[in-house]
Scaffold this motif. Structure first.
Motif, PDB file in Angstrom:
ATOM      1  N   GLN A   1      42.271  40.743  28.224  1.00 15.53           N
ATOM      2  CA  GLN A   1      42.887  41.448  29.351  1.00 15.53           C
ATOM      3  C   GLN A   1      42.045  42.657  29.783  1.00 15.53           C
ATOM      4  O   GLN A   1      42.549  43.761  29.975  1.00 15.53           O
ATOM      5  CB  GLN A   1      44.311  41.891  29.009  1.00 15.53           C
ATOM      6  CG  GLN A   1      45.305  40.740  28.885  1.00 15.53           C
ATOM      7  CD  GLN A   1      46.714  41.229  28.651  1.00 15.53           C
ATOM      8  OE1 GLN A   1      47.036  41.697  27.560  1.00 15.53           O
ATOM      9  NE2 GLN A   1      47.557  41.122  29.671  1.00 15.53           N
TER      10      GLN A   1
ATOM     11  N   GLU B   1      48.096  35.596  34.995  1.00 20.86           N
ATOM     12  CA  GLU B   1      47.836  36.899  35.604  1.00 20.86           C
ATOM     13  C   GLU B   1      46.921  36.708  36.808  1.00 20.86           C
ATOM     14  O   GLU B   1      46.008  35.885  36.781  1.00 20.86           O
ATOM     15  CB  GLU B   1      47.167  37.844  34.607  1.00 20.86           C
ATOM     16  CG  GLU B   1      48.063  38.288  33.469  1.00 20.86           C
ATOM     17  CD  GLU B   1      47.370  39.299  32.583  1.00 20.86           C
ATOM     18  OE1 GLU B   1      47.717  40.487  32.645  1.00 20.86           O
ATOM     19  OE2 GLU B   1      46.464  38.894  31.833  1.00 20.86           O
ATOM     20  N   TYR B   2      47.150  37.492  37.853  1.00 24.34           N
ATOM     21  CA  TYR B   2      46.355  37.313  39.061  1.00 24.34           C
ATOM     22  C   TYR B   2      46.358  38.588  39.891  1.00 24.34           C
ATOM     23  O   TYR B   2      47.208  39.472  39.740  1.00 24.34           O
ATOM     24  CB  TYR B   2      46.899  36.153  39.901  1.00 24.34           C
ATOM     25  CG  TYR B   2      48.317  36.360  40.371  1.00 24.34           C
ATOM     26  CD1 TYR B   2      48.588  37.029  41.560  1.00 24.34           C
ATOM     27  CD2 TYR B   2      49.399  35.906  39.617  1.00 24.34           C
ATOM     28  CE1 TYR B   2      49.881  37.241  41.993  1.00 24.34           C
ATOM     29  CE2 TYR B   2      50.694  36.106  40.036  1.00 24.34           C
ATOM     30  CZ  TYR B   2      50.933  36.776  41.225  1.00 24.34           C
ATOM     31  OH  TYR B   2      52.230  36.993  41.638  1.00 24.34           O
TER      32      TYR B   2
ATOM     33  N   GLU C   1      46.237  29.333  38.378  1.00 26.82           N
ATOM     34  CA  GLU C   1      45.187  29.139  39.378  1.00 26.82           C
ATOM     35  C   GLU C   1      45.572  28.120  40.439  1.00 26.82           C
ATOM     36  O   GLU C   1      45.257  28.283  41.610  1.00 26.82           O
ATOM     37  CB  GLU C   1      43.884  28.717  38.688  1.00 26.82           C
ATOM     38  CG  GLU C   1      42.702  28.598  39.639  1.00 26.82           C
ATOM     39  CD  GLU C   1      41.388  28.467  38.905  1.00 26.82           C
ATOM     40  OE1 GLU C   1      40.373  28.206  39.570  1.00 26.82           O
ATOM     41  OE2 GLU C   1      41.371  28.630  37.666  1.00 26.82           O
TER      42      GLU C   1
ATOM     43  N   GLY D   1      38.820  41.179  36.662  1.00 24.93           N
ATOM     44  CA  GLY D   1      39.435  40.956  35.366  1.00 24.93           C
ATOM     45  C   GLY D   1      38.516  40.167  34.455  1.00 24.93           C
ATOM     46  O   GLY D   1      37.723  39.340  34.906  1.00 24.93           O
TER      47      GLY D   1
ATOM     48  N   TYR E   1      39.038  33.259  41.544  1.00 28.84           N
ATOM     49  CA  TYR E   1      39.352  33.224  40.119  1.00 28.84           C
ATOM     50  C   TYR E   1      38.064  33.335  39.308  1.00 28.84           C
ATOM     51  O   TYR E   1      36.949  33.277  39.845  1.00 28.84           O
ATOM     52  CB  TYR E   1      40.114  31.947  39.768  1.00 28.84           C
ATOM     53  CG  TYR E   1      41.586  32.036  40.096  1.00 28.84           C
ATOM     54  CD1 TYR E   1      42.481  32.594  39.191  1.00 28.84           C
ATOM     55  CD2 TYR E   1      42.075  31.580  41.320  1.00 28.84           C
ATOM     56  CE1 TYR E   1      43.835  32.690  39.490  1.00 28.84           C
ATOM     57  CE2 TYR E   1      43.427  31.669  41.627  1.00 28.84           C
ATOM     58  CZ  TYR E   1      44.299  32.229  40.705  1.00 28.84           C
ATOM     59  OH  TYR E   1      45.634  32.340  41.000  1.00 28.84           O
ATOM     60  N   GLN E   2      38.231  33.483  37.996  1.00 30.98           N
ATOM     61  CA  GLN E   2      37.102  33.748  37.114  1.00 30.98           C
ATOM     62  C   GLN E   2      36.106  32.594  37.096  1.00 30.98           C
ATOM     63  O   GLN E   2      34.926  32.787  36.817  1.00 30.98           O
ATOM     64  CB  GLN E   2      37.623  34.022  35.696  1.00 30.98           C
ATOM     65  CG  GLN E   2      36.631  34.719  34.785  1.00 30.98           C
ATOM     66  CD  GLN E   2      37.302  35.274  33.548  1.00 30.98           C
ATOM     67  OE1 GLN E   2      38.518  35.330  33.473  1.00 30.98           O
ATOM     68  NE2 GLN E   2      36.514  35.680  32.575  1.00 30.98           N
TER      69      GLN E   2
ATOM     70  N   ARG F   1      41.475  37.457  31.300  1.00 30.65           N
ATOM     71  CA  ARG F   1      42.892  37.657  31.589  1.00 30.65           C
ATOM     72  C   ARG F   1      43.684  36.415  31.192  1.00 30.65           C
ATOM     73  O   ARG F   1      43.138  35.318  31.062  1.00 30.65           O
ATOM     74  CB  ARG F   1      43.109  37.939  33.079  1.00 30.65           C
ATOM     75  CG  ARG F   1      42.303  39.076  33.656  1.00 30.65           C
ATOM     76  CD  ARG F   1      42.568  40.408  33.019  1.00 30.65           C
ATOM     77  NE  ARG F   1      43.957  40.840  33.060  1.00 30.65           N
ATOM     78  CZ  ARG F   1      44.355  42.082  32.786  1.00 30.65           C
ATOM     79  NH1 ARG F   1      43.458  43.009  32.447  1.00 30.65           N
ATOM     80  NH2 ARG F   1      45.635  42.405  32.817  1.00 30.65           N
TER      81      ARG F   1
ATOM     82  N   THR G   1      41.359  36.435  40.202  1.00 27.97           N
ATOM     83  CA  THR G   1      41.168  37.457  39.168  1.00 27.97           C
ATOM     84  C   THR G   1      40.048  38.425  39.526  1.00 27.97           C
ATOM     85  O   THR G   1      39.738  39.325  38.750  1.00 27.97           O
ATOM     86  CB  THR G   1      40.845  36.796  37.818  1.00 27.97           C
ATOM     87  OG1 THR G   1      39.708  35.928  37.972  1.00 27.97           O
ATOM     88  CG2 THR G   1      42.035  35.987  37.316  1.00 27.97           C
ATOM     89  N   LYS G   2      39.429  38.231  40.697  1.00 26.25           N
ATOM     90  CA  LYS G   2      38.427  39.163  41.230  1.00 26.25           C
ATOM     91  C   LYS G   2      38.764  39.421  42.690  1.00 26.25           C
ATOM     92  O   LYS G   2      39.080  38.491  43.430  1.00 26.25           O
ATOM     93  CB  LYS G   2      37.017  38.579  41.098  1.00 26.25           C
ATOM     94  CG  LYS G   2      36.540  38.422  39.673  1.00 26.25           C
ATOM     95  CD  LYS G   2      35.164  37.779  39.606  1.00 26.25           C
ATOM     96  CE  LYS G   2      35.240  36.293  39.950  1.00 26.25           C
ATOM     97  NZ  LYS G   2      33.923  35.621  39.757  1.00 26.25           N
TER      98      LYS G   2
ATOM     99  N   PHE H   1      46.601  45.771  36.188  1.00 22.40           N
ATOM    100  CA  PHE H   1      45.791  44.723  36.816  1.00 22.40           C
ATOM    101  C   PHE H   1      46.382  44.433  38.182  1.00 22.40           C
ATOM    102  O   PHE H   1      47.282  43.622  38.343  1.00 22.40           O
ATOM    103  CB  PHE H   1      45.804  43.474  35.930  1.00 22.40           C
ATOM    104  CG  PHE H   1      44.869  42.384  36.383  1.00 22.40           C
ATOM    105  CD1 PHE H   1      43.515  42.628  36.520  1.00 22.40           C
ATOM    106  CD2 PHE H   1      45.344  41.109  36.659  1.00 22.40           C
ATOM    107  CE1 PHE H   1      42.643  41.624  36.925  1.00 22.40           C
ATOM    108  CE2 PHE H   1      44.486  40.101  37.067  1.00 22.40           C
ATOM    109  CZ  PHE H   1      43.135  40.363  37.202  1.00 22.40           C
TER     110      PHE H   1
END
Length: 644
Positions: free
Chosen positions: A477, A516-517, A326, A509, A571-572, A512, A536-537, A643
């Motif tokens: 995931q 991962e991104y 991140e 995601g 990000y999440q 995840r 992640t979105k 992804f």
């Protein structure tokens, strides 16, 4: 209710809503592909007369405009030569394209069941003629010279590797249409056409003429930054007329501290014999990747293809692999071996799906085994670098595929015949992964559908949802992906033909791994490269208007493009709509010669007003543009939903 269960419920709810909307629209509108009525009733005759009047008016408008322009430019020698260079007499695209811009009935239906007596192969020169006008001649000595230098695809190769039928077979209209599409979609041919004529003196036999036109297959490219820095690339897409692709790229940088000389090579043999297997070998020796790979694969080329599968082996080494999280980025070394094998079988189902059962619907079952074994990697623990764990995944899928094609022009190409897929696909994937950090199950679902109406345009929608499951309530995931694309019918103006394109993508995601991104960075996303556009979105919308002009510069057709790209990413830990709306605006002049294997070239001017750490909001560029491809509805290998 814990967070894992809540995430799974949200994924399922959104996917169900998207699926319900897609199916509801299809059922409510009952969109079907219109075909011309072969009965010459009064209504059909009236429609034909009205259409003829509209076409005649357009011909008059176009002709008057370009005749006046030609008369003005022919008054002086310089402008006269400029007119000859830029313009050709293409007043009306409907006349030029003939039946390819109509959604028509299968022309081979009248000959169904007749026996093929002889197959004749007609190979046209790269420049000059077309499959709809084989008598057209090259316009210049340059085109005539190029035709002489080019090695046409050998007749034996066409018969042995590209035809789905033989002499003595009975005519299958769908097989002949599929074969035309197969020829056009290969990177060897610019266009192809199949014509069936009754055999003289017999009612039960026919002769089949296969007309092909190659593309110019030799593609040199590269750049030079001085005697101590250069990049040279040579690609031959029809090596010695065998339809083999041979690519070599050499780069040299005398000041690179890691590796001065780099090489990339690839050799592809398509449709080996009558097996329709393709073989591919890759050798890569660059500063950031060392790769040895070999692959043999056979896709479901047509709905009548019963067996498909592939096998792939590769060794990969990344001396400097960038691992993003991140708020950090670090370098690490990766070495791994990758083995993959799958096989699938297709057959006609005994039931219909959403009312769509017909002779082009297939039920497909498939199985796949994938092994990923690392030999060099960073430390892997249950909460660190899970992405680099050794895996042994076994997947099974069952799916229903319905696909048909119509012919059109001026969508992604600049005048060649394009096969537009429409239909639907639904696939369920399940399996397990004997991973290093413990066994986990996988479950995924994909659904896509497309409609094509001559008066409305083309509409495509897709939903994908999948996740690993450590237990009944532990998601790992997970991913939800929604995609949609639309383009308008072709419109005609005095300056050419134009279309509007709209593309939408949403990806989210769930649970995840830390490294991962998703990214908005890249030419096919926001249009700019930037490492800060990660998360992640992701929500991305692209608008594009293309005017296919009548300008023709030394055989290169010219299109004028305007575009708007809008994206959100987070990000999440953050809400998607609380972040900034990243924007990109611009216009471009795009050039392409369909007889060449070159990518389209474009001169682009873009404006990115709010990209972080971007010191140059206005960006001019001269770049190649790969030809976009339609999303088809064939079911391939069972896969873990990527992804991206």
């Amino acid at each position: 209710m814990d967070t894992h269960t809540a995430s799974l419920i949200r994924l399922g709810w959104l996917a169900g809503l998207w699926l319900l909307m897609t199916v509801s629209v299809a059922v409510a509108q009952e969109i079907k592909i219109p075909v011309p009525d072969t009965k010459r009733d009064t209504l059909t005759l009236t429609d034909s007369i009205s259409k003829g009047i509209r076409d005649a008016k357009q011909i008059v408008r176009d002709s008057v405009f370009y005749v006046n322009l030609k008369n003005r430019m022919f008054k002086r020698r310089v402008t006269r030569e400029l007119h000859k260079l830029l313009f050709h007499d293409m007043y009306n695209s409907r006349i030029k394209t003939g039946d390819v811009n109509e959604i028509e009935v299968n022309p081979f239906l009248p000959y169904q069941g007749r026996v093929i007596n002889k197959i004749y192969i007609r190979r046209l020169g790269v420049f000059g003629p077309s499959v709809y006008d084989t008598l057209r001649r090259p316009r210049s000595w340059l085109e005539r010279t190029a035709n002489q230098l080019h090695a046409d695809t050998r007749e034996g190769v066409i018969r042995r590797s590209f035809l789905l039928f033989e002499e003595g077979d009975r005519v299958s209209p769908d097989t002949l249409r599929d074969n035309e599409r197969l020829l056009r979609n290969s990177n060897v041919f610019h266009d192809a056409r199949i014509i069936v004529v009754p055999h003289e003196g017999s009612r039960g036999f026919v002769d089949v003429y296969v007309i092909t036109q190659d593309v110019w297959s030799l593609l040199p490219s590269g750049s030079v930054g001085g005697l101590n820095r250069f990049d040279l690339r040579l690609e031959q897409r029809n090596f010695r007329g065998l339809a083999h692709t041979f690519t070599n790229q050499v780069s040299y940088n005398a000041v690179d501290p890691f590796q001065k000389l780099e090489y990339r090579g690839r050799y592809i043999i398509p449709y080996i014999g009558k097996t329709f297997f393709t073989g591919q070998a890759d050798l890569v020796q660059t500063r950031d990747l060392k790769q040895y790979a070999v692959r043999f694969y056979r896709p479901f080329l047509t709905p009548d293809t019963k067996w498909a599968g592939s096998i792939e082996l590769s060794h990969n080494r990344f001396p400097r692999y960038v691992v993003f999280s991140e708020d950090t980025a670090r370098l690490t070394k990766l070495n791994y071996n990758y083995n993959d094998i799958w096989a699938g079988y297709a057959f006609k189902p005994f039931f219909s799906f959403l009312g769509e059962g017909d002779d082009r619907t297939r039920l497909v079952v498939a199985a796949r085994f994938t092994r990923l074994a690392f030999t060099t990697r960073p430390e892997v623990r249950a909460d660190t670098n899970q992405l680099f764990q050794n895996t042994n995944a076994t997947l099974f899928s069952i799916g229903l595929s319905r696909r048909r094609y119509v012919r059109d022009v001026l969508i992604y190409g600049f005048g060649r015949t394009e096969d537009v897929p429409y239909g639907s696909l639904a696939a369920l994937v399940a399996g397990y992964d004997n991973a290093e950090l413990g066994q986990r199950k996988y479950l995924g679902f994909k659904y896509s559908k497309a409609h094509y109406l001559e008066s409305f345009g083309y509409l495509y929608g897709a939903v994908s949802i999948g996740s690993f499951l450590r237990s009944k309530t532990t998601v790992e995931q997970g991913i939800l992906s929604l995609e949609s694309s639309y383009f308008t019918p072709l419109r005609t103006t005095n300056w050419g033909n134009w279309r509007h394109f709209v593309n939408f993508r949403y990806t989210m995601g769930a649970e995840r791994f830390a490294n991962e991104y998703l990214t908005l960075s890249g030419r096919d996303r926001l249009g700019i490269n930037n490492d800060n556009l990660r998360g992640t979105k992701l929500l991305l919308t692209n608008f594009e208007n293309i005017l296919f002009s009548r300008l023709n510069i030394v055989g290169f057709r010219v299109a004028f493009v305007t575009f708007v790209n809008l994206g959100l990413v987070s990000y999440q830990t953050k809400r998607l709509f609380q972040g900034p709306l990243y924007q990109g605006y611009g216009l471009a002049f795009r050039l392409r010669n369909e007889n060449l294997t070159f990518n389209s070239f474009q001169i682009r001017i873009s404006w990115y007003p709010n990209i972080p750490q971007n010191s140059q909001p206005f960006r001019p560029a001269f770049e190649g543009v790969p030809t976009a491809r339609f999303r088809d509805f064939d079911i391939s290998a069972p896969e873990i939903i990527p992804f991206r």
